[in-house]
Design an enzyme around this catalytic site. Structure first.
Site, PDB file in Angstrom:
ATOM      1  N   LYS A 175      73.584  31.934  49.481  1.00 59.69           N
ATOM      2  CA  LYS A 175      74.672  31.517  50.362  1.00 59.69           C
ATOM      3  C   LYS A 175      74.700  29.988  50.551  1.00 59.69           C
ATOM      4  O   LYS A 175      75.751  29.421  50.833  1.00 59.69           O
ATOM      5  CB  LYS A 175      74.547  32.180  51.730  1.00 59.69           C
ATOM      6  CG  LYS A 175      74.421  33.694  51.733  1.00 59.69           C
ATOM      7  CD  LYS A 175      75.711  34.392  51.347  1.00 59.69           C
ATOM      8  CE  LYS A 175      75.768  35.848  51.745  1.00 59.69           C
ATOM      9  NZ  LYS A 175      74.826  36.748  51.063  1.00 59.69           N
TER      10      LYS A 175
HETATM   11  C1  LIG Z   1      74.935  38.056  50.554  1.00 63.54           C
HETATM   12  C2  LIG Z   1      73.883  38.504  49.651  1.00 63.54           C
HETATM   13  C3  LIG Z   1      74.156  39.407  48.616  1.00 63.54           C
HETATM   14  C4  LIG Z   1      75.520  40.022  48.401  1.00 63.54           C
HETATM   15  O1  LIG Z   1      76.468  39.078  47.979  1.00 63.54           O
HETATM   16  P1  LIG Z   1      78.047  39.394  48.094  1.00 63.54           P
HETATM   17  O2  LIG Z   1      78.722  38.128  47.716  1.00 63.54           O
HETATM   18  O3  LIG Z   1      78.272  39.759  49.541  1.00 63.54           O
HETATM   19  O4  LIG Z   1      78.341  40.522  47.195  1.00 63.54           O
HETATM   20  C5  LIG Z   1      73.117  39.725  47.747  1.00 63.54           C
HETATM   21  N1  LIG Z   1      71.884  39.228  47.922  1.00 63.54           N
HETATM   22  C6  LIG Z   1      71.581  38.372  48.919  1.00 63.54           C
HETATM   23  C7  LIG Z   1      70.189  37.866  49.061  1.00 63.54           C
HETATM   24  C8  LIG Z   1      72.565  37.967  49.809  1.00 63.54           C
HETATM   25  O5  LIG Z   1      72.266  37.123  50.791  1.00 63.54           O
END
Ligand SMILES: *Cc1c(COP(=O)(O)O)cnc(C)c1O
Length: 494
Positions: free
Chosen positions: A112
């Protein structure tokens, strides 16, 4: 190019408007009405650039009303100095053709950060153009990682206020501590009694409530979103798939037949960015969508029926514990040939009945592009163990779901071409589960667990996680899911 809404494509706005508003007035999501397509010459140029250079090259195609100087300012601010070795997205080659794209070298140790280090710059630059001095109020619903990454990105950014809601039982202890100890004068954190979908629905309802919007306006404030419904979250994610392609090209990899991308998926944001990279000319063969026990997307890809009416599981990969994948709406808009009426009807069905079924044509297109698979917690743990024993590579629980489904894919199809696997978090964010996969030893606290994991594996603990041990808890609020609005008003003092 402009941005149009998935539920009413007659609504056309600039990048600044799409980013500062977050979501369209009628509830649709903004998407570009055209995409640039890169040719060999573009990729040759991109390959010569560092990550910052690649990000500028790609993003200028999406930021139609940003000047060159503004793009420079945003991208430099986001990616210089905040990632290990100034490399936001390095690749670790594991075995012959599994390229683990490590997206967790930023300040909160999850992918993120790649988007949320940039979003505050995009948002404040956008707001200057279109929001005449209004304070931007960021509302976030998080399954764990978005919340911390958004708090870190927006911490003390002038003229912004940020509120994060997380499911009280739905995040790991490390994720909870990361959020509850967040510094900054403009940050607010609250747990809700409910799951992620409750938090996301609550935020969406506040967001689209006209009375609430009017009250903010009276106070010279305006909502925006740091969730992946905001286009400003998705555009930065396209960059790292393009960058991964360039890195493989410079390594001399033969990619004439394309390569696969595997993404551990929750809200469908990250994998959608991979699809957009394909649309822009990256030779992607299959997009492999990996889910945990909350396998609503696996079923959707395999049957064409989306059905959230099912049990919700709390798993050891909590950032994927989601039954309503918001960004699928953008994919449906694509697959239906920009049919806004059809998308609006499907979303209405989903809101009212929790389910919808796509046409056979869309279903066929979907299964041509995507392979869907899932695995449970037990298989996740086994995958972590196997990967570590075989290759000495330690991965987190989410990445393990991706690795497991990738193995299923190879077994089903025999396709062993080069593959990029999105590695979405540091193993130390989920140290309890990861330790249990590689050792029988147990520790009493989160930090002892982390140290034990390090001594058992020799893999270093990331600095931001080490620093948490002495961090002070500032927030321990919890509210009913029906009380989120009053929490918002209280935090804003209105
Ligand atoms: C948010 C997240 C996901 C999922 O990603 P999306 O874009 O919501 O599909 C997978 N792994 C981790 C560690 C995340 O923080």
């Amino acid at each position: 190019m402009n941005y149009i809404s998935t539920r009413d494509k007659s609504i056309k706005v600039t990048a600044a408007k799409a980013i500062s508003q977050g979501i369209s007035v009628e509830g649709g999501l903004f998407v570009p009405d055209t995409f640039s397509v890169f040719d060999d010459n573009d990729f040759a140029q991109l390959t010569k650039l560092d990550y910052v250079g690649r990000a500028k090259y790609v993003l200028k195609n999406f930021l139609n009303d940003f000047s060159e100087e503004e793009i420079d300012y945003c991208v430099n601010g986001a990616y210089k100095g905040s990632f290990d070795n100034d490399q936001p997205a390095p690749i670790s080659l594991v075995g012959k053709n599994a390229n683990l794209l490590e997206l967790w070298h930023g300040p909160t140790c999850a992918f993120k950060d790649l988007a949320l280090q940039l979003l505050p710059y995009l948002l404040t630059t956008s707001a200057k153009k279109v929001s005449d001095g209004k304070k931007i109020v960021i509302l976030v619903a998080t399954s764990g990682d978005t919340g911390k990454a958004a708090l870190e990105g927006f911490c003390d950014v002038p003229n912004t206020e940020i509120l994060v809601f997380y499911p009280s039982e739905g995040v790991s202890p490390m994720q909870k501590l990361q959020m509850d100890s967040q510094k900054g004068e403009n940050v607010h954190v609250c747990a809700i009694k409910g799951n992620f979908d409750d938090a996301q629905t609550g935020v969406k309802n506040i967001f689209t409530n006209d009375q609430v919007k009017a009250k903010l306006l009276e106070n010279n404030m305006q909502f925006s979103s740091a969730n992946s419904i905001n286009w400003g979250r998705l555009a930065p994610q396209i960059v790292y798939y393009i960058s991964a392609y360039c890195d493989m090209l410079s390594r001399g990899e033969d990619l004439k037949d394309g390569f696969n991308i595997v993404v551990p998926t929750g809200n469908f944001g990250n994998i959608l960015a991979a699809y957009y990279a394909k649309k822009m000319g990256v030779p992607v063969n299959k997009l492999i969508c990996a889910s945990n026990a909350n396998n609503v997307l696996t079923d959707f890809i395999n049957t064409g029926k989306y059905d959230r009416n099912r049990s919700f599981f709390t798993t050891i990969s909590p950032s994927m514990d989601i039954l309503i994948s918001s960004n699928l709406e953008r994919m449906l808009f694509e697959l239906s040939g920009n049919d806004d009426k059809a998308v609006a009807a499907m979303q209405k069905e989903l809101a009212e009945n929790g389910t919808f079924t796509v046409s056979q044509e869309i279903n066929e297109k979907m299964s041509q592009l995507f392979f869907g698979g899932c695995c449970d917690d037990k298989a996740t743990i086994e995958t972590i163990k196997e990967l570590f024993q075989k290759y000495g590579y330690l991965c987190d629980t989410h990445t393990a779901v991706a690795m497991n489904v990738y193995k299923q894919y190879v077994k089903t199809t025999g396709d062993d071409r080069a593959t990029v696997i999105a590695s979405t978090a540091s193993p130390y964010k989920f140290a309890n589960s990861v330790l249990s996969a590689v050792s029988d030893k147990k520790a009493d606290s989160e930090f002892q667990t982390a140290r034990l994991l390090m001594s058992e594996t020799g893999v270093q603990i990331p600095e931001p996680i080490k620093a948490l041990e002495n961090a002070k808890v500032r927030f321990n609020n919890i509210c009913e899911k029906t009380d989120m609005l009053s929490v918002v008003y209280k935090a804003l003092g209105i």
